[in-house]
Design an enzyme around this catalytic site. Structure first.
Site, PDB file in Angstrom:
ATOM      1  N   GLY A 152       7.506  -0.852   3.193  1.00 48.87           N
ATOM      2  CA  GLY A 152       6.387  -1.779   3.207  1.00 48.87           C
ATOM      3  C   GLY A 152       5.564  -1.627   1.939  1.00 48.87           C
ATOM      4  N   CYS A 153       4.681  -2.596   1.718  1.00 50.99           N
ATOM      5  CA  CYS A 153       3.874  -2.577   0.497  1.00 50.99           C
ATOM      6  C   CYS A 153       2.932  -1.376   0.497  1.00 50.99           C
ATOM      7  CB  CYS A 153       3.100  -3.886   0.355  1.00 50.99           C
ATOM      8  SG  CYS A 153       2.253  -4.449   1.838  1.00 50.99           S
ATOM      9  N   TYR A 154       2.235  -1.164   1.602  1.00 47.29           N
ATOM     10  CA  TYR A 154       1.332  -0.018   1.673  1.00 47.29           C
ATOM     11  C   TYR A 154       2.079   1.305   1.518  1.00 47.29           C
ATOM     12  CZ  TYR A 154      -2.771  -2.691   3.436  1.00 47.29           C
ATOM     13  OH  TYR A 154      -3.843  -3.527   3.587  1.00 47.29           O
TER      14      TYR A 154
END
Lengths: 349, 349, 349, 349
Positions: A152-154
């Site tokens: 994921g981006c985070y």
């Protein structure tokens, strides 16, 4: 070399569109199929006018694609829908490389998956096979993987900043606080009241406090480096901008480790990496510095509280946080120059 | 009752303008003088067209104001310039109530002032006299104070959330992390590259990490409740919006205190307060909810890490964080209804 | 005087919310009922947290309101739904004053209504009775009207600027070009892809070119002053901001009329008006100057093309463009001071 | 082929930075010198952190560059400073190709220059030599020009939309109204109050009404096609976004010309052009569709007023409106593929 023949599943979402943006200009790629079941039959330019100048196949139903003609597929489908489709696609063409940008294959522990996503995993066999696609840390496994689960981006923003530090035992893994801030594109293109311009503009707030689905993914990877289960604080905030993500990580130093030790560990880990840049002392990472690009900036700072440090990392959530890293993984998987198609510079202002 | 005759020092800045916005509609106030030395002679509407419909005295040099005719003065001058002017004004009219929105009289310890501001305090006698203007916590002293040092915007947001919790011994005062986010108006109207639209828009970054001047102010007040010196982590971030401030405070619980205990302590402390609102369990404060108003929202959340809690507080940095609280303090100082002139509702969207 | 007992129909939309924002602080108003059929039973603060500090009746179904107990109703329902509800409400309480913010009763010609809205008008008898609520131009009729059809936001901005000019024969009514720009709140709170933050942010575009439903409303009123049917160019653009509306009107001067003649005509028409301000020569209206307020700014400029002039007008689409003007009309209808409850100053920055 | 050795004059401004962004990834270019006299000695990454990952020469004073070693220079200096520097540089190396992004050489008539810029032209001999760099319309002359005066951002947007229409005699050249809207980056990086985030955000206004310096440039080029002097209305507006420009042009049709005739003329003029795209009937150009790219969209619409039409054109003011077109001109001047280095796709969202 022949061009890699790819398909993009879920081309009507923001991550799908950014994948097309990058892949269309990649010197070694040919886009052979684009799927978006609710828009099947339309040209992509009708759904994303900014890509209307490209000559591309029309959007199709994924069931109508001839998967045997493809070398790789990128999947930008919503979480939960990817498992069965991936199984079907790989069933049809077992030699295809599937590069998944959804969350479906990121959690190695199936129980953790079931706990956070509310249902049993539908393709447990594939989950076992999947490689976590944090390129700089799983490069070798990605090279030979058939199914790559892009983070994921985070998690990408947090883990790139934290893994070398945890691995070197420089901080207490039990006391990690990640205050994360994201632009609105992280919420996707589906219609939600809180992502309307008038609701998200000129304001900010945290969300999913203590229960964001990216937390277990971060814990899985930090735990792997820390050598045991870890619980982190991960608190995301919605920021009135479209792209960009910043993690401010508050860390307790181990023993007599110093902020400089953290910076050194990061610099050593990413020496020679094109995309991950450890900035000098006193330089502050900004999301503006990486917008639209695959670059990451990481900075380390002293805390006023003795024995603590602050690490700040930034990336573009749709590029290094999603489509860009997916392309990077394809480059690794196919033995290309890892930077191919990804050297577009940040767009500022 | 006769109207309170006020002057606004520094009416060409954002806090000065917001003071005028509120004071011009206050039922018990008459604006008698506005100063802005670099704009002396101009009507305010030339500097702030949004206030052009008001009939107000023209901007003047502060030296040209007849201070003996005034009941109160609000000071929105830049930090460092206020001390000598305040001394001069109070010298001319010792009965005047000075309500200062600058940082000049906030730090009771003159050594701490000198350390953070780089020079000796120029009016130490007045510093001794000054009362810290966090209304809900210093109401009684404000009532009889001649010099009221209104808190900074960040300290107001942080302290309203933290003081009742620290006072009740519910958290470890040595382990407080305040991740703060502010709109750009907090930087004022002076010309700086980083507050240009193209630089601050569509992006975010922390700034003044470990050295923001609001940190000692927060530590002073938390220390007073904790019963000894305290060092906090305070890390501000610049957010692409004009108004609004949010503090996400990461706290380690004392003994067997729970997040609910924190919420209860806050609810008890602010029961009956008009402007400070403790939201219910699961409700997330947003800066959008208080924009343009004197209201504050505070929420308490469980952390995933056992033994920790998260407190979120929001306000409008120019209102409760500056001009609104200044008016509130005036109301207290003059024995008016504390909410007079301050009940404008938030502007959303 | 007793307070005017009001209801707000459609309190879950932006115009409804802004009506509540203003009415809740109006000295002569009591909010007795709020309707929002899809949210019936909820407190308003759940739908609009920025209003959560008010003590108000919960949202109700409109059918469940006792209309006989009310003096006035404000209607913020979507276009097309208002006619039947208005008929029913006025049937139940014929003495009630209905102040409609929707488009349903604005077009006096029922054929024009049918042409633009695609169906026959459902309450033609009420349409005949309705008074067009452009306060400064229909004040007398509003005073005795039972049904007041408040103008759209764009028509208010355009007509306030153009009516005195057309009425004085200073421009060619057949050659009026209105380039209009609006913030996103004009599109309401319903979920649409083009009003998502990521779609509307950092960009702009015209929309509904040549076919926006506010065009016939503008033509009706200009035609009334011009003494015959008029067709205008009205081209709206969506601007990346929440509130605010600006019309740039390009006009061909009649005979030897000059831009100064236009300014003089406007100044004469609005002398003594609190809310409509004609700015001086060279001063440029900005939406920032009126945000959150009921004020309007109008400026007149020379064109480079001889014999032409440019008129610029700005307002806040949710206030003077909707809820504020509705309150202003209520004040007129009930014989109150016309500015009651409407003197909040613009919020800048 | 050897790489073209270039210098960028004024690399510390937004147009200079965007030139570097594009040139650094251009396959046929080597950046040999960067000048910024007030920042001489610094690495570019200190002034523009988003370019910090590039290995580039440090910023230098322009007087310290060895111009004899260069093939081309791009000039992003402020208007008025370019003439003497260009003369000096070309004096030192007469074979160098100078591609100027300032306004200094755009006006062929020296009297018009003096009238609009307030002083005599300082290099009239070079002005005679300069070729107007609107690539699609001056391609042949650009190919052999030593001094290329790239058009302003607004003229590029307006002229690409209008020239083929005027040239074909389809509209009255004496009745052209161009309502233009620009993002804030058009104002450059210098410190001005009106481009602060808090001033330009959440609002809009026209500026320089009737006296913007891009007007004579537009008139020069339209006049050239119309066969005689022309005065146009050109009214720019400042929009709260960083990049992007949109012109809404209101036109009176000649004879029995129709909007479709206009669209056909544009389509014919730009058939085969990579960067200028005439959209289909009903498709609305948006600045979002071209952000960060060298692409232009043009659409034609019917007006409600018979005998009139509306043409809408969009581009990115820093790319096709400045640095991108400059690179495109270099490609033409050096006989490269015109699209080299310019095929980056728009960044959306």
């Amino acid at each position: 070399m022949d061009r890699i023949r790819i398909a993009v599943l879920g081309a009507s979402g923001y991550t799908g569109a950014d994948l097309v943006r990058l892949a269309a200009r990649h010197p070694n790629v040919e886009i052979v199929a684009l799927t978006a079941n609710t828009h099947a039959g339309k040209p992509l330019g009708e759904v994303f006018p900014h890509l209307g100048m490209l000559r591309l196949p029309d959007l199709a139903r994924w069931e109508d694609v001839d998967w045997t003609r493809l070398d790789a597929a990128f999947c930008g489908l919503p979480h939960g829908t990817t498992q069965e489709i991936t199984a079907a696609v790989l069933g049809e063409n077992p030699a295809l490389r599937m590069i998944d940008m959804s969350a479906d294959f990121r959690l190695r522990n199936l129980d953790v998956y079931a706990e956070w996503y509310g249902h049993e995993h539908k393709a447990p066999g594939l989950q076992v096979e999947a490689v976590y696609g944090l390129t700089e840390h799983y490069r070798e496994a990605i090279g030979s993987a058939r199914l790559i689960a892009c983070p994921g981006c985070y998690p990408t923003a947090a883990l790139l900043a934290l893994l070398p530090i945890v691995q070197n035992g420089l901080v207490e893994a039990s006391d990690i606080i990640i205050d994360a801030k994201s632009g609105v594109s992280g919420a996707g293109r589906s219609l939600k009241q809180n992502t309307l311009f008038c609701e998200a503009g000129e304001g900010l707030s945290p969300y999913s406090i203590g229960k964001h689905r990216h937390a277990p993914e971060i814990e899985q990877e930090i735990g792997a480096k820390a050598g045991g289960p870890v619980i982190v604080n991960f608190t995301p905030h919605l920021i009135p901008m479209s792209r960009g993500e910043l993690c401010t990580s508050y860390l307790r130093l181990s023993g007599d480790a110093s902020p400089d030790d953290l910076r050194d560990a990061l610099a050593a880990a990413y020496a020679g990496e094109e995309f991950v840049r450890v900035v000098g002392r006193g330089v502050i990472p900004q999301t503006q510095n990486v917008r639209g690009s695959n670059y990451v900036q990481i900075g380390v700072f002293e805390d006023r509280i003795p024995g603590r440090a602050i690490v700040v990392s930034v990336l573009d959530n749709l590029v290094k946080g999603s489509a860009g890293q997916a392309i990077q993984n394809m480059n690794v998987a196919f033995g290309l120059d890892e930077t191919a198609g990804l050297l577009q510079l940040p767009l500022f202002p």
